[in-house]
Design a protein around this motif. Structure first.
Motif, PDB file in Angstrom:
ATOM      1  N   ILE A 147       0.852  -1.186   0.000  1.00  0.00           N
ATOM      2  CA  ILE A 147       0.000   0.000   0.000  1.00  0.00           C
ATOM      3  C   ILE A 147       0.888   1.235   0.000  1.00  0.00           C
ATOM      4  CG2 ILE A 147      -1.764   1.283   1.272  1.00  0.00           C
ATOM      5  CD1 ILE A 147      -2.636  -1.385   2.500  1.00  0.00           C
ATOM      6  N   ILE A 148       0.636   2.141  -0.930  1.00  0.00           N
ATOM      7  CA  ILE A 148       1.497   3.311  -1.078  1.00  0.00           C
ATOM      8  C   ILE A 148       1.555   4.140   0.200  1.00  0.00           C
ATOM      9  CG2 ILE A 148       1.530   5.616  -2.180  1.00  0.00           C
ATOM     10  CD1 ILE A 148       1.278   4.262  -4.845  1.00  0.00           C
ATOM     11  N   SER A 149       0.456   4.182   0.951  1.00  0.00           N
ATOM     12  CA  SER A 149       0.450   4.966   2.184  1.00  0.00           C
ATOM     13  C   SER A 149       1.400   4.406   3.240  1.00  0.00           C
ATOM     14  CB  SER A 149      -0.965   5.053   2.763  1.00  0.00           C
ATOM     15  OG  SER A 149      -1.470   3.772   3.070  1.00  0.00           O
ATOM     16  N   ASP A 150       1.869   3.152   3.045  1.00  0.00           N
ATOM     17  CA  ASP A 150       2.835   2.559   3.980  1.00  0.00           C
ATOM     18  C   ASP A 150       4.278   2.910   3.625  1.00  0.00           C
ATOM     19  OD1 ASP A 150       1.001   1.373   5.624  1.00  0.00           O
ATOM     20  OD2 ASP A 150       1.099  -0.598   4.677  1.00  0.00           O
ATOM     21  N   ILE A 151       4.497   3.492   2.462  1.00  0.00           N
ATOM     22  CA  ILE A 151       5.855   3.830   2.020  1.00  0.00           C
ATOM     23  C   ILE A 151       6.264   5.196   2.558  1.00  0.00           C
ATOM     24  CG2 ILE A 151       7.339   4.292   0.041  1.00  0.00           C
ATOM     25  CD1 ILE A 151       5.549   2.424  -1.595  1.00  0.00           C
ATOM     26  N   MET A 152       7.376   5.247   3.285  1.00  0.00           N
ATOM     27  CA  MET A 152       7.896   6.530   3.768  1.00  0.00           C
ATOM     28  C   MET A 152       8.766   7.181   2.697  1.00  0.00           C
ATOM     29  SD  MET A 152       8.641   6.247   7.834  1.00  0.00           S
ATOM     30  CE  MET A 152       8.412   8.003   7.972  1.00  0.00           C
ATOM     31  N   TYR A 153       9.694   6.391   2.156  1.00  0.00           N
ATOM     32  CA  TYR A 153      10.512   6.907   1.059  1.00  0.00           C
ATOM     33  C   TYR A 153      11.127   5.752   0.283  1.00  0.00           C
ATOM     34  CZ  TYR A 153      14.700   6.118   3.983  1.00  0.00           C
ATOM     35  OH  TYR A 153      15.684   5.552   4.762  1.00  0.00           O
ATOM     36  N   LEU A 154      11.603   6.066  -0.923  1.00  0.00           N
ATOM     37  CA  LEU A 154      12.334   5.108  -1.739  1.00  0.00           C
ATOM     38  C   LEU A 154      13.696   5.705  -2.060  1.00  0.00           C
ATOM     39  CD1 LEU A 154       9.165   5.264  -3.130  1.00  0.00           C
ATOM     40  CD2 LEU A 154      10.024   3.120  -4.034  1.00  0.00           C
ATOM     41  N   GLU A 155      14.699   4.869  -2.008  1.00  0.00           N
ATOM     42  CA  GLU A 155      16.060   5.287  -2.351  1.00  0.00           C
ATOM     43  C   GLU A 155      16.565   4.413  -3.496  1.00  0.00           C
ATOM     44  OE1 GLU A 155      20.504   5.817  -0.322  1.00  0.00           O
ATOM     45  OE2 GLU A 155      18.840   4.954   0.838  1.00  0.00           O
ATOM     46  N   VAL A 156      17.249   5.033  -4.439  1.00  0.00           N
ATOM     47  CA  VAL A 156      17.771   4.318  -5.598  1.00  0.00           C
ATOM     48  C   VAL A 156      19.287   4.232  -5.503  1.00  0.00           C
ATOM     49  CG1 VAL A 156      17.863   4.221  -8.110  1.00  0.00           C
ATOM     50  CG2 VAL A 156      15.882   5.241  -6.973  1.00  0.00           C
ATOM     51  N   ILE A 163      12.970   0.406  -0.386  1.00  0.00           N
ATOM     52  CA  ILE A 163      11.776   1.022   0.185  1.00  0.00           C
ATOM     53  C   ILE A 163      11.894   1.006   1.706  1.00  0.00           C
ATOM     54  CG2 ILE A 163       9.276   0.877   0.490  1.00  0.00           C
ATOM     55  CD1 ILE A 163       9.072  -0.517  -2.183  1.00  0.00           C
ATOM     56  N   LYS A 164      11.687   2.166   2.321  1.00  0.00           N
ATOM     57  CA  LYS A 164      11.573   2.243   3.787  1.00  0.00           C
ATOM     58  C   LYS A 164      10.087   2.422   4.098  1.00  0.00           C
ATOM     59  CE  LYS A 164      12.372   3.121   8.202  1.00  0.00           C
ATOM     60  NZ  LYS A 164      13.039   4.363   8.608  1.00  0.00           N
ATOM     61  N   THR A 165       9.510   1.488   4.859  1.00  0.00           N
ATOM     62  CA  THR A 165       8.093   1.572   5.187  1.00  0.00           C
ATOM     63  C   THR A 165       7.898   2.229   6.544  1.00  0.00           C
ATOM     64  OG1 THR A 165       7.889  -0.521   6.383  1.00  0.00           O
ATOM     65  CG2 THR A 165       7.774  -0.613   3.965  1.00  0.00           C
ATOM     66  N   ARG A 166       6.661   2.658   6.806  1.00  0.00           N
ATOM     67  CA  ARG A 166       6.366   3.285   8.097  1.00  0.00           C
ATOM     68  C   ARG A 166       6.466   2.288   9.242  1.00  0.00           C
ATOM     69  NH1 ARG A 166       1.084   2.649  10.061  1.00  0.00           N
ATOM     70  NH2 ARG A 166      -0.360   1.551   8.672  1.00  0.00           N
ATOM     71  N   GLU A 172      14.202  -4.428  -0.670  1.00  0.00           N
ATOM     72  CA  GLU A 172      15.084  -4.178  -1.807  1.00  0.00           C
ATOM     73  C   GLU A 172      14.658  -5.015  -3.006  1.00  0.00           C
ATOM     74  OE1 GLU A 172      19.202  -4.613  -0.926  1.00  0.00           O
ATOM     75  OE2 GLU A 172      19.135  -3.383   0.896  1.00  0.00           O
ATOM     76  N   PHE A 173      14.684  -4.386  -4.186  1.00  0.00           N
ATOM     77  CA  PHE A 173      14.358  -5.101  -5.423  1.00  0.00           C
ATOM     78  C   PHE A 173      15.009  -4.368  -6.588  1.00  0.00           C
ATOM     79  CE2 PHE A 173      11.169  -1.920  -4.669  1.00  0.00           C
ATOM     80  CZ  PHE A 173      10.872  -1.381  -5.911  1.00  0.00           C
TER      81      PHE A 173
END
Length: 239
Positions: A147-156, A163-166, A172-173
């Motif tokens: 769920i997008i609302s669970d994503i705090m930020y994405l780092e490349v 993905i860092k979640t709340r 990692e993918f």
């Protein structure tokens, strides 16, 4: 079902808004559940005891030992992503409320029933959009959703997306930031630097070269992304 918490230390106000919400729900054929509280302490006691998470929280600003702003901040710290609507007789707290990303700030004496209804329906619309937005990614040939609302930020990092979640997870993918951006269109996720995408829901403070998220994470902001971020953030707050 839409779960609503209504917290106000004035019994007449609680009754008025509870009845108004029930009328609106009946008018628009919405299935809602309303729980009222006369203090923030009572609200948190229920959260800890029963573990019911609300979709929408109406909070009075001026209450007893814990005011509405403090209650909202605690809800965010607990990871509650409900849409928060402040109810107040004082307009000077509007800007202070931005820290917890409220859906709206209503002045009791100036808000008509029609205005209250319009804000409620818009909040329901935002909830529906949020619930439908999923982020998809593949790991070792298996497809996953988040769920997008669970994503705090994405780092490349090169071709690795983190993905860092709340909830504190790190996922990692392999993918590209271009593919990621295609998925997040219309969501609260915004690119703030070549290698970072953040969820505006979790922004706590802005700095000249970085932003702080609600969990204390510091994310750098690229100069070329600064204006876009500020404009998107203003739009997000006023949605």
């Amino acid at each position: 079902m839409i779960t609503i918490f209504l917290c106000d230390d004035d019994a007449s106000i609680r009754t008025h808004y509870q009845e108004l919400l029930q009328e609106i729900a009946s008018k628009h054929q919405l299935y809602i559940s309303i729980t009222t509280f006369d203090s923030a302490e009572e609200l948190f006691f229920m959260l800890e005891d029963i573990k019911i998470l609300p979709d929408i929280v109406y909070l009075d600003i001026q209450m007893g030992a814990m005011n509405g702003l403090e209650a909202a901040a605690k809800l965010r710290e607990m990871g509650v992503q409900a849409e928060i609507i402040f109810l107040s007789n004082l307009k000077e707290y509007v800007f202070d409320s931005f820290d917890v990303m409220p859906a709206n700030y209503l002045l009791k004496y100036a808000t008509t029933n029609d205005r209250f209804e319009a804000v409620f329906l818009k909040t329901i619309e935002n909830l529906t959009i949020t619930r439908e937005q999923l982020f998809r990614y593949d790991i070792k040939g298996l497809s996953h959703t988040l769920i997008i609302s669970d994503i705090m930020y994405l780092e490349v990092k090169k071709r690795i997306i983190i993905i860092k979640t709340r909830q504190g997870q790190h996922i990692e993918f392999y993918s590209t930031i271009t593919d990621v951006e295609k998925q997040i269109q219309g969501s609260p996720l915004v690119r703030v630097q070549r290698s970072f995408i953040v969820n505006m829901t979790y922004i706590k403070t802005f700095g000249k070269s970085e932003i702080e998220l609600l969990d204390g994470s510091l994310v750098p902001v690229g100069r070329t992304y600064q204006n876009v971020l500020e404009n998107r953030f203003v739009e997000f707050i006023n949605r």
